[in-house]
Design a protein around this motif. Structure first.
Motif, PDB file in Angstrom:
ATOM      1  N   ASN A 113       7.602  19.536  -4.161  1.00  0.00           N
ATOM      2  CA  ASN A 113       8.808  18.869  -3.676  1.00  0.00           C
ATOM      3  C   ASN A 113       9.130  19.259  -2.242  1.00  0.00           C
ATOM      4  OD1 ASN A 113      10.632  17.196  -5.718  1.00  0.00           O
ATOM      5  ND2 ASN A 113       9.465  18.685  -6.895  1.00  0.00           N
ATOM      6  N   ASN A 115      17.321  18.202  -4.223  1.00  0.00           N
ATOM      7  CA  ASN A 115      16.121  17.607  -3.626  1.00  0.00           C
ATOM      8  C   ASN A 115      14.881  18.440  -3.923  1.00  0.00           C
ATOM      9  OD1 ASN A 115      17.467  15.429  -2.536  1.00  0.00           O
ATOM     10  ND2 ASN A 115      17.868  16.443  -0.585  1.00  0.00           N
ATOM     11  N   ASN A 151       7.227  17.560   0.345  1.00  0.00           N
ATOM     12  CA  ASN A 151       7.534  16.129   0.453  1.00  0.00           C
ATOM     13  C   ASN A 151       6.376  15.244   0.002  1.00  0.00           C
ATOM     14  OD1 ASN A 151      10.154  16.567   1.484  1.00  0.00           O
ATOM     15  ND2 ASN A 151       9.324  16.858   3.533  1.00  0.00           N
ATOM     16  N   PHE A 171       4.071   7.178  -4.667  1.00  0.00           N
ATOM     17  CA  PHE A 171       5.204   6.688  -5.434  1.00  0.00           C
ATOM     18  C   PHE A 171       4.881   6.898  -6.908  1.00  0.00           C
ATOM     19  CE2 PHE A 171       7.336   3.445  -7.925  1.00  0.00           C
ATOM     20  CZ  PHE A 171       8.643   3.497  -7.436  1.00  0.00           C
ATOM     21  N   LEU A 172       5.754   7.598  -7.618  1.00  0.00           N
ATOM     22  CA  LEU A 172       5.557   7.845  -9.050  1.00  0.00           C
ATOM     23  C   LEU A 172       6.438   6.916  -9.859  1.00  0.00           C
ATOM     24  CD1 LEU A 172       5.605  11.752  -9.370  1.00  0.00           C
ATOM     25  CD2 LEU A 172       3.636  10.259  -9.098  1.00  0.00           C
ATOM     26  N   TYR A 173       5.922   6.485 -10.997  1.00  0.00           N
ATOM     27  CA  TYR A 173       6.745   5.704 -11.908  1.00  0.00           C
ATOM     28  C   TYR A 173       6.392   6.048 -13.341  1.00  0.00           C
ATOM     29  CZ  TYR A 173       9.330   2.045 -14.152  1.00  0.00           C
ATOM     30  OH  TYR A 173      10.228   1.390 -14.951  1.00  0.00           O
ATOM     31  N   HIS A 207       6.507  13.125  -2.144  1.00  0.00           N
ATOM     32  CA  HIS A 207       7.017  11.772  -2.378  1.00  0.00           C
ATOM     33  C   HIS A 207       6.806  10.863  -1.171  1.00  0.00           C
ATOM     34  CE1 HIS A 207      10.305  13.586  -0.122  1.00  0.00           C
ATOM     35  NE2 HIS A 207      10.802  12.387   0.076  1.00  0.00           N
ATOM     36  N   GLU A 208       6.542  11.445  -0.009  1.00  0.00           N
ATOM     37  CA  GLU A 208       6.255  10.625   1.170  1.00  0.00           C
ATOM     38  C   GLU A 208       4.827  10.103   1.166  1.00  0.00           C
ATOM     39  OE1 GLU A 208       7.242  12.928   4.573  1.00  0.00           O
ATOM     40  OE2 GLU A 208       9.398  12.929   4.160  1.00  0.00           O
ATOM     41  N   PRO A 216      11.025   9.272  -9.363  1.00  0.00           N
ATOM     42  CA  PRO A 216      11.441   7.922  -8.979  1.00  0.00           C
ATOM     43  C   PRO A 216      12.922   7.677  -9.220  1.00  0.00           C
ATOM     44  CG  PRO A 216      10.353   7.873 -11.121  1.00  0.00           C
ATOM     45  CD  PRO A 216      10.226   9.285 -10.601  1.00  0.00           C
ATOM     46  N   ASN A 227      12.985  15.464  -5.623  1.00  0.00           N
ATOM     47  CA  ASN A 227      12.454  14.652  -4.523  1.00  0.00           C
ATOM     48  C   ASN A 227      11.328  13.735  -4.969  1.00  0.00           C
ATOM     49  OD1 ASN A 227      13.582  14.586  -2.026  1.00  0.00           O
ATOM     50  ND2 ASN A 227      12.436  16.285  -1.183  1.00  0.00           N
ATOM     51  N   ILE A 228      10.438  14.276  -5.752  1.00  0.00           N
ATOM     52  CA  ILE A 228       9.206  13.565  -6.102  1.00  0.00           C
ATOM     53  C   ILE A 228       9.419  12.498  -7.177  1.00  0.00           C
ATOM     54  CG2 ILE A 228       8.442  15.105  -7.961  1.00  0.00           C
ATOM     55  CD1 ILE A 228       5.659  15.000  -6.783  1.00  0.00           C
ATOM     56  N   CYS A 284       7.832  -0.276  -3.520  1.00  0.00           N
ATOM     57  CA  CYS A 284       6.457   0.016  -3.094  1.00  0.00           C
ATOM     58  C   CYS A 284       5.934  -0.985  -2.080  1.00  0.00           C
ATOM     59  CB  CYS A 284       5.526   0.041  -4.305  1.00  0.00           C
ATOM     60  SG  CYS A 284       6.026   1.168  -5.589  1.00  0.00           S
TER      61      CYS A 284
END
Length: 491
Positions: free
Chosen positions: A216, A103, A219, A225-227, A221-222, A110, A107-108, A394
């Protein structure tokens, strides 16, 4: 060297204790389960089957060695091993430490975090000399050892034999010894165990990795949203970690910052249906039908705009394009620019694309289906998967927002396809052959990143980093391609 021994009571009803050689100090920070279990096997002359007999779940203990499944031997999940037995034996919860380390790195990112770890064993030539392997070495965004700043190698440093990152004896003659006979770590005369196991003091010297761990652990990622395109070969793209850091932290600079490009949407794009009364779609058959139709029309307009722009770049080869299309199966000298342009449009838009010129194309018949249609055929499956992620992960149902993301990704992919056709044009234009499938995937695709903030009042971001060696469509006359109908080029 005197070896202390720990004792493991296998279960409450057992009257016998299992004795083995182990020191808690032999586990170092960020050490991978592969490294820890190789040490245990080496110190106790044990096999993987012994590990499952000692620490396996009731299911994995019942399996014969040759029947151990990939699932049971998975070093990312450790699901074939019992957590309580591991904790009793090693003095800490290996499963929990492994989960935290994974993690901390993924974590970050996708999707499934396990996707970003190599299936084959990656080794630092220096770390392995002291019998150490880090979870960092398996992370696909890391190409150099963060402790020694040397390139990682795949498999045995001596014979280059590949080894899987699994709990397995198939790739080794014995613990830490390759099938070729090479012992992966070094021992002094008379030494049975490397003394470095007890006093390992490795310092993370990688600035990007330090930043990465911080983001990471915070957090991030909270918040976003990465893609990015998961078909990009991360092993061949050393800069991905720093690219992502540069995008999420404007103060972070790399030696490729001058290549960094970005566009942002309006910060109110997800509120457009309230302000401009554009449509927001719910999951009903009628709304799905309208959504797919609107997306198709938007993609058609985007592709038409790109083609119009490219046609201007290829204006000097207009006659070549017409001749190539009419005579592509005849043995004549063909222009490589025409070859690239015709096949690009054929696979991108369909077999009839070259005929339409600037005329209006017929819209496809719409019907309720599980998939959406796009004007570009080549990336149909990919764009459908992206649309699914946008809507489910998303929670975006706003048409303006969906179109903004899809059109930027589609444009990025489409222009790269043209560059790939140009790259193979000189070798194939004269062959007068028909391609039944596209002869490449996403080679040379510049890394791109979509950032979708979870705060509804922040803009979307699209970042990309053009390759330094990329073919420039604005300077086609500077390529090495030669048009046989251009007298100046053929002199």
């Amino acid at each position: 060297m005197t070896i202390k021994r720990r004792f493991l009571l296998m279960n409450e009803n057992s009257e016998q204790q299992q004795q083995f050689a182990w020191l808690p100090e032999w586990i170092s920070p960020y050490e991978s389960p592969w490294s820890i279990f190789e040490k245990f096997k080496y110190a106790n002359r044990a096999t993987v089957k012994d590990l499952f007999d000692l620490f396996g779940t009731s299911y994995s203990k019942s399996l014969k060695s040759k029947h151990l499944s990939q699932k049971a031997c998975n070093l990312l999940t450790l699901e074939g091993l019992d957590e309580s037995l591991l904790k009793m034996a090693f003095g800490l919860s290996l499963k929990e430490v492994n989960r935290r380390n994974i993690n901390m790195l993924a974590n970050i990112l996708p999707g499934d975090p396990h996707y970003f770890f190599h299936k084959l064993l990656k080794l630092c030539p220096e770390c392995i000399k002291i019998g150490y392997h880090s979870i960092f070495h398996q992370f696909s965004l890391i190409h150099r050892c963060p402790f020694h700043n040397v390139l990682l190698v795949e498999g045995c440093p001596k014979c280059k034999r590949k080894m899987s990152y699994h709990l397995s004896d198939k790739d080794t003659k014995e613990p830490f010894r390759c099938k070729c006979g090479h012992l992966l770590f070094s021992l002094k005369n008379g030494q049975r165990y490397p003394s470095s196991w007890e006093k390992m003091n490795l310092q993370n010297q990688s600035k990007p990795l330090k930043y990465w761990i911080t983001f990471n652990l915070e957090n991030v990622h909270e918040k976003i949203f990465l893609y990015f395109h998961q078909d990009i070969d991360l092993q061949k793209n050393e800069g991905v970690m720093e690219f992502i850091l540069e995008a999420i932290s404007p103060s972070y600079k790399t030696n490729q910052s001058d290549l960094h490009r970005e566009v942002r949407s309006s910060p109110y794009i997800r509120n457009f249906q309230k302000q401009k009364k554009t449509k927001s779609f719910l999951l009903t058959d009628e709304c799905e039908f309208e959504l797919k139709k609107a997306i198709y029309q938007s993609s058609t307009a985007t592709i038409r705009s790109i083609v119009s722009h490219i046609q201007k770049k290829f204006f000097d080869h207009s006659d070549c394009i017409s001749n190539f299309h009419n005579n592509q199966y005849k043995p004549i000298k063909n222009c490589p620019y025409a070859f690239a342009f015709v096949f690009w449009r054929t696979f991108n838009e369909g077999d009839d694309s070259i005929y339409d010129g600037n005329r209006r194309r017929k819209a496809i018949p719409f019907f309720n289906s599980l998939e959406c249609h796009f004007a570009t055929k080549q990336d149909h499956n990919y764009l459908n998967n992206l649309l699914f992620r946008i809507r489910t992960h998303c929670q975006i149902d706003n048409l303006a927002a969906i179109k903004w993301i899809l059109n930027r990704v589609m444009s990025h992919l489409t222009l790269n396809h043209l560059k790939n056709w140009l790259k193979i044009a000189s070798l194939n234009a004269h062959k007068s052959m028909k391609f039944l499938t596209v002869p490449f995937n996403f080679e040379h695709l510049p890394f791109y990143l979509v950032i979708i903030p979870k705060n509804l009042n922040e803009p979307f971001e699209f970042h990309w980093w053009p390759r330094k060696d990329a073919l420039q469509l604005d300077n086609l006359d500077q390529t090495s391609l030669k048009c046989p109908l251009n007298k100046e080029e053929t002199r």
